[in-house]
Scaffold this motif. Structure first.
Motif, mmCIF file in Angstrom:
data_model
loop_
_atom_site.group_PDB
_atom_site.id
_atom_site.type_symbol
_atom_site.label_atom_id
_atom_site.label_comp_id
_atom_site.label_asym_id
_atom_site.label_seq_id
_atom_site.Cartn_x
_atom_site.Cartn_y
_atom_site.Cartn_z
ATOM 1 N N ASP A 74 7.081 7.251 9.304
ATOM 2 C CA ASP A 74 8.427 7.559 8.778
ATOM 3 C C ASP A 74 8.565 7.075 7.335
ATOM 4 O O ASP A 74 9.152 7.741 6.499
ATOM 5 N N GLN A 75 8.032 5.887 7.087
ATOM 6 C CA GLN A 75 8.127 5.314 5.742
ATOM 7 C C GLN A 75 7.414 6.204 4.722
ATOM 8 O O GLN A 75 7.976 6.534 3.668
ATOM 9 N N LEU A 76 6.195 6.616 5.045
ATOM 10 C CA LEU A 76 5.451 7.479 4.106
ATOM 11 C C LEU A 76 6.118 8.850 3.982
ATOM 12 O O LEU A 76 6.126 9.449 2.905
ATOM 13 N N LYS B 138 0.826 -1.217 0.000
ATOM 14 C CA LYS B 138 0.000 0.000 0.000
ATOM 15 C C LYS B 138 0.858 1.264 0.000
ATOM 16 O O LYS B 138 0.703 2.133 -0.860
ATOM 17 N N THR B 139 1.742 1.359 0.980
ATOM 18 C CA THR B 139 2.520 2.581 1.146
ATOM 19 C C THR B 139 3.405 2.837 -0.073
ATOM 20 O O THR B 139 3.504 3.974 -0.561
ATOM 21 N N THR B 140 4.018 1.782 -0.576
ATOM 22 C CA THR B 140 4.873 1.913 -1.755
ATOM 23 C C THR B 140 4.055 2.357 -2.964
ATOM 24 O O THR B 140 4.473 3.230 -3.736
ATOM 25 N N ILE C 121 -4.644 8.793 0.880
ATOM 26 C CA ILE C 121 -4.627 8.433 2.297
ATOM 27 C C ILE C 121 -4.086 7.025 2.470
ATOM 28 O O ILE C 121 -4.644 6.060 1.935
ATOM 29 N N ASP C 122 -3.000 6.894 3.230
ATOM 30 C CA ASP C 122 -2.441 5.576 3.556
ATOM 31 C C ASP C 122 -3.196 5.034 4.777
ATOM 32 O O ASP C 122 -3.556 5.797 5.680
ATOM 33 N N THR C 123 -3.455 3.764 4.795
ATOM 34 C CA THR C 123 -4.075 3.157 5.987
ATOM 35 C C THR C 123 -3.230 1.970 6.432
ATOM 36 O O THR C 123 -2.456 1.420 5.643
ATOM 37 N N ALA D 49 -2.368 8.010 7.563
ATOM 38 C CA ALA D 49 -3.363 7.470 8.497
ATOM 39 C C ALA D 49 -3.034 6.059 8.980
ATOM 40 O O ALA D 49 -3.848 5.442 9.653
ATOM 41 N N ASP D 50 -1.843 5.544 8.626
ATOM 42 C CA ASP D 50 -1.367 4.354 9.343
ATOM 43 C C ASP D 50 -0.562 4.865 10.526
ATOM 44 O O ASP D 50 0.601 5.232 10.394
ATOM 45 N N THR D 51 -1.201 4.893 11.669
ATOM 46 C CA THR D 51 -0.525 5.395 12.869
ATOM 47 C C THR D 51 -0.184 4.223 13.769
ATOM 48 O O THR D 51 0.163 4.382 14.926
ATOM 49 N N PHE D 52 -0.320 3.015 13.224
ATOM 50 C CA PHE D 52 -0.172 1.812 14.035
ATOM 51 C C PHE D 52 1.147 1.061 13.799
ATOM 52 O O PHE D 52 1.890 0.804 14.735
ATOM 53 N N ARG D 53 1.431 0.704 12.562
ATOM 54 C CA ARG D 53 2.604 -0.120 12.298
ATOM 55 C C ARG D 53 3.906 0.627 12.599
ATOM 56 O O ARG D 53 4.030 1.819 12.319
ATOM 57 N N ALA D 54 4.860 -0.086 13.191
ATOM 58 C CA ALA D 54 6.129 0.533 13.559
ATOM 59 C C ALA D 54 6.735 1.278 12.375
ATOM 60 O O ALA D 54 6.927 0.699 11.306
HETATM 61 MG MG LIG Z 1 2.032 0.643 4.790
#
Ligand SMILES: [Mg+2]
Ligand SMILES: Nc1nc2c(ncn2[C@@H]2O[C@H](COP(=O)(O)OP(=O)(O)OP(=O)(O)O)[C@@H](O)[C@H]2O)c(=O)[nH]1
Ligand SMILES: Nc1nc2c(ncn2[C@@H]2O[C@H](COP(=O)(O)OP(=O)(O)OP(=O)(O)O)[C@@H](O)[C@H]2O)c(=O)[nH]1
Ligand SMILES: [Mg+2]
Lengths: 297, 306
Positions: free
Chosen positions: A139-141, A107-109, A182-184, A130-135
């Protein structure tokens, strides 16, 4: 050992001038479709259709048969229902894309690549983290936003994703943005709470822009097998998926499972991912995809 | 569309009903249904074929057992064969090194980084070890940061060389550092890579050569389809890995890839990953996996009671 000859050729040779498609050929066809993750049901359906048409349309020559096979498979791939004449991204401003899917599919990529594509079309792009969960998801986005040189709206880790999405839309409206993506967080479709969270993100965005999101892009990993059906089913019922992106097609997996999915849910595949760089996104080409299903079988 | 094997075989039971013994014809019918079900569970086409050919042979050899209902016998046979194929002797991971070096490899997004941290957590809390995590993915945006965040959560040190683009020297330096600090297990996370990416496959081979790991674990997403065999075979040819980790089993995938991989590379499945939280790591149960692939919850225990 079987030759690496193109399946279309093999089929054509074996059935030319016959009214009945011979069993060996159908076995070959079955094997190549299943090996491409097309699935048993869909494969059987394709084979039945071929047999039926071979019976109806006698005196088949080679090229006709190729065409039948291709057209039968092509007809299963839903077309983009958006009016072709007008670019939907031009027509609505800001055009909001929400990207969803199970964990690790890309998704993010894909968002990074889409941002690059839209930016190259001269559009103003804004990303929402809006991915505030995965470690380290934010930063990645953020790194992708820097790479493509587009702005990003983010909050701290653990923040409410719906609130991030809302903030992003607000910022888009006041900054004259053309496309919002929007990233999730990745979530498995059998987790009810997480699926409800997606519906909530959607609802909260609609408080600001009643018709947002204009596109819900379901990202599927091209190497996923039949479970992709369940993913499509659950994400569709939680968020009204409007399009799919199929990633990691630079590997040896064929992504054939989208045939049945596209057919059943009438969702078009819009993009394919063919690598990890920002230039590695392609617009889905149905014909090319059908050809690729039979490459190197 | 998602008819499972239980339903299918119940249908086949009907075909078989009344026949005192398993004949060649109804075995062939049932075997076809089983093959279809396996393929729908993402077992590789060829693996499913040879597996069901074996089943057919064994079923026919069981003619003597005319007292047992043949349909149920078939279910049990398939289940037991599946479990046997995926099981065998449970092997622990090798922690005999000083430090023990564990190298993690697999496709993009399969769950390597998450698993690396889970393994460190497991070794620390369950085995009394003092692990160190090594950030050997120098490509993916924020990969190092991701491992650092996880390391912090479980309180395990993470070794990084911030601007290095060379995972081989990162791995070598990490081991030196671990020795110095008395860390007894070094877990090396690596970047995701495709089996056909020659350059990247060479890279992971070089890491292996440089650090001689006690254990190399191949991490695979349990939702993977037919391609699982190609990938597993290629990684095994290159790395001769010691075991397999199946991830994302908290989903509803049938997980046929587990059988395919086992059949093709004959390496044990050592762990299963069942969530995003650090505690969600389990040892592998071949029996449960067989049930899962067959999509048949309790049917086997029912048969056993009958
Ligand atoms: Mg992602
Ligand atoms: N080879 C290849 N790798 C890809 C492609 N798309 C994404 N990846 C890689 O797949 C991995 C996961 O990608 P992400 O974009 O982080 O996936 P995600 O869906 O956002 O993951 P979560 O947010 O953790 O659920 C990364 O290593 C990406 O570089 C592709 O088209 N080809
Ligand atoms: N539900 C679930 N999610 C998992 C599991 N293991 C990993 N994930 C998630 O899957 C996604 C990818 O995991 P990573 O650990 O980043 O995968 P990776 O193999 O390191 O990815 P790359 O480094 O990009 O190749 C993340 O969203 C993880 O939280 C699991 O067992 N269950
Ligand atoms: Mg990683």
């Amino acid at each position: 050992a079987k030759t690496k000859e193109n399946l279309f050729k093999r089929i054509s040779r074996a059935v030319a001038g016959k009214t009945k498609v011979d069993d060996d050929v159908l076995d070959d066809l079955e094997e190549s479709l299943i090996s491409a993750d097309v699935g048993v049901e869909t494969t059987l359906r394709i084979i039945e259709r071929i047999q039926k048409r071979a019976k109806e349309e006698k005196y088949l020559n080679t090229s006709e048969l190729n065409n039948i096979l291709k057209s039968e498979i092509l007809s299963m791939l839903a077309e983009n229902t958006a009016p072709e004449s007008k670019d939907p991204v031009q027509a609505t401003k800001p055009y909001v894309i929400m990207v969803v899917g199970v964990n690790g599919v890309g998704k993010t990529t894909t968002i990074g690549k889409l941002a690059y594509m839209f930016k190259n079309q001269g559009k103003k792009v804004l990303l929402g983290a809006a991915d505030t969960f995965r470690a380290a998801a934010v930063d990645q986005l953020t790194i992708w936003a820097e790479r493509v040189d587009v702005p990003i709206v983010k909050q701290q880790m653990g923040a409410d994703p719906a609130s991030v999405a809302f903030d992003t839309l607000k910022s888009a409206v006041s900054n004259d943005i053309d496309v919002v993506i929007i990233d999730t967080a990745g979530r498995l479709h059998n987790k009810v709470n997480l699926m409800n969270e997606l519906s909530k993100i959607r609802r909260v965005m609609q408080k600001l822009l009643p018709d947002a999101p204009h596109e819900v892009l379901l990202v599927l990993d091209g190497s996923t097998g039949q479970n992709a059906f369940m993913q499509a089913k659950e994400f569709t019922s939680a968020t009204d998926v409007t399009a799919m992106a199929l990633t990691k097609l630079d590997g040896t997996a064929k992504g054939g499972v989208v045939l049945g999915i596209s057919d059943q849910f009438k969702i078009p595949v819009k993009y394919i991912g063919v690598g990890e760089k920002m230039t590695d996104l392609k617009i889905f080409d149905r014909t090319e995809f059908v050809e690729s299903l039979f490459r190197n079988v | 569309m998602f008819e499972n094997l239980t339903d299918r075989l119940e249908r086949s039971f009907k075909i078989l009903k009344g026949e005192g013994k398993i004949t060649e014809i109804n075995v062939a019918e049932t075997v076809k249904d089983i093959r279809k079900a396996l393929i729908e569970a993402d077992v590789n086409y060829k693996v499913a074929k040879s597996f069901t050919d074996d089943i057919k042979r064994k079923a026919l050899g069981m003619n003597v057992l005319t007292a047992v209902k043949p349909g149920q016998l078939m279910v049990k046979l398939v289940h037991d064969e599946l479990a046997a194929l995926m099981g065998g002797k449970a092997e622990d991971i090798d922690l005999s090194g000083n430090p023990s070096v564990i190298l993690i490899a697999g496709l993009q997004g399969s769950g390597k980084t998450t698993f690396s941290a889970k393994l460190a957590n497991y070794l620390k809390s369950k085995k009394g070890k003092h692990p160190m995590l090594v950030a050997g993915d120098v490509y993916r945006p924020a990969a190092i940061e991701q491992l650092k965040v996880l390391g912090e959560q479980i309180n395990v040190p993470v070794f990084t060389i911030p601007d290095s683009k060379d995972p081989v020297s990162i791995a070598k330096d990490a081991i030196k550092e671990a020795k110095k600090n008395g860390q007894d297990v070094v877990i090396i996370d690596t970047a995701g890579r495709l089996a056909i990416d020659e350059e990247m496959m060479k890279e992971v081979e070089s890491i292996k050569k440089a650090v001689s790991p006690n254990e190399i674990l191949f991490v695979v997403d349990s939702m993977t389809g037919q391609d699982a065999v190609n990938t597993a075979k290629e990684f095994n040819d290159r790395l001769d890995f010691n075991g397999v980790v199946l991830t994302k089993l908290d989903g509803d995938t049938r997980g046929g890839a587990a059988l395919s991989i086992r059949a093709v590379v004959d390496k044990p499945i050592k762990f299963v990953s069942t969530g995003e939280k650090m505690e969600t790591l389990d040892v592998f149960h071949p029996d449960r996996m067989a049930d899962r692939i067959l999509g048949m919850g309790d049917i086997v225990s029912l048969v056993e009671k009958a």
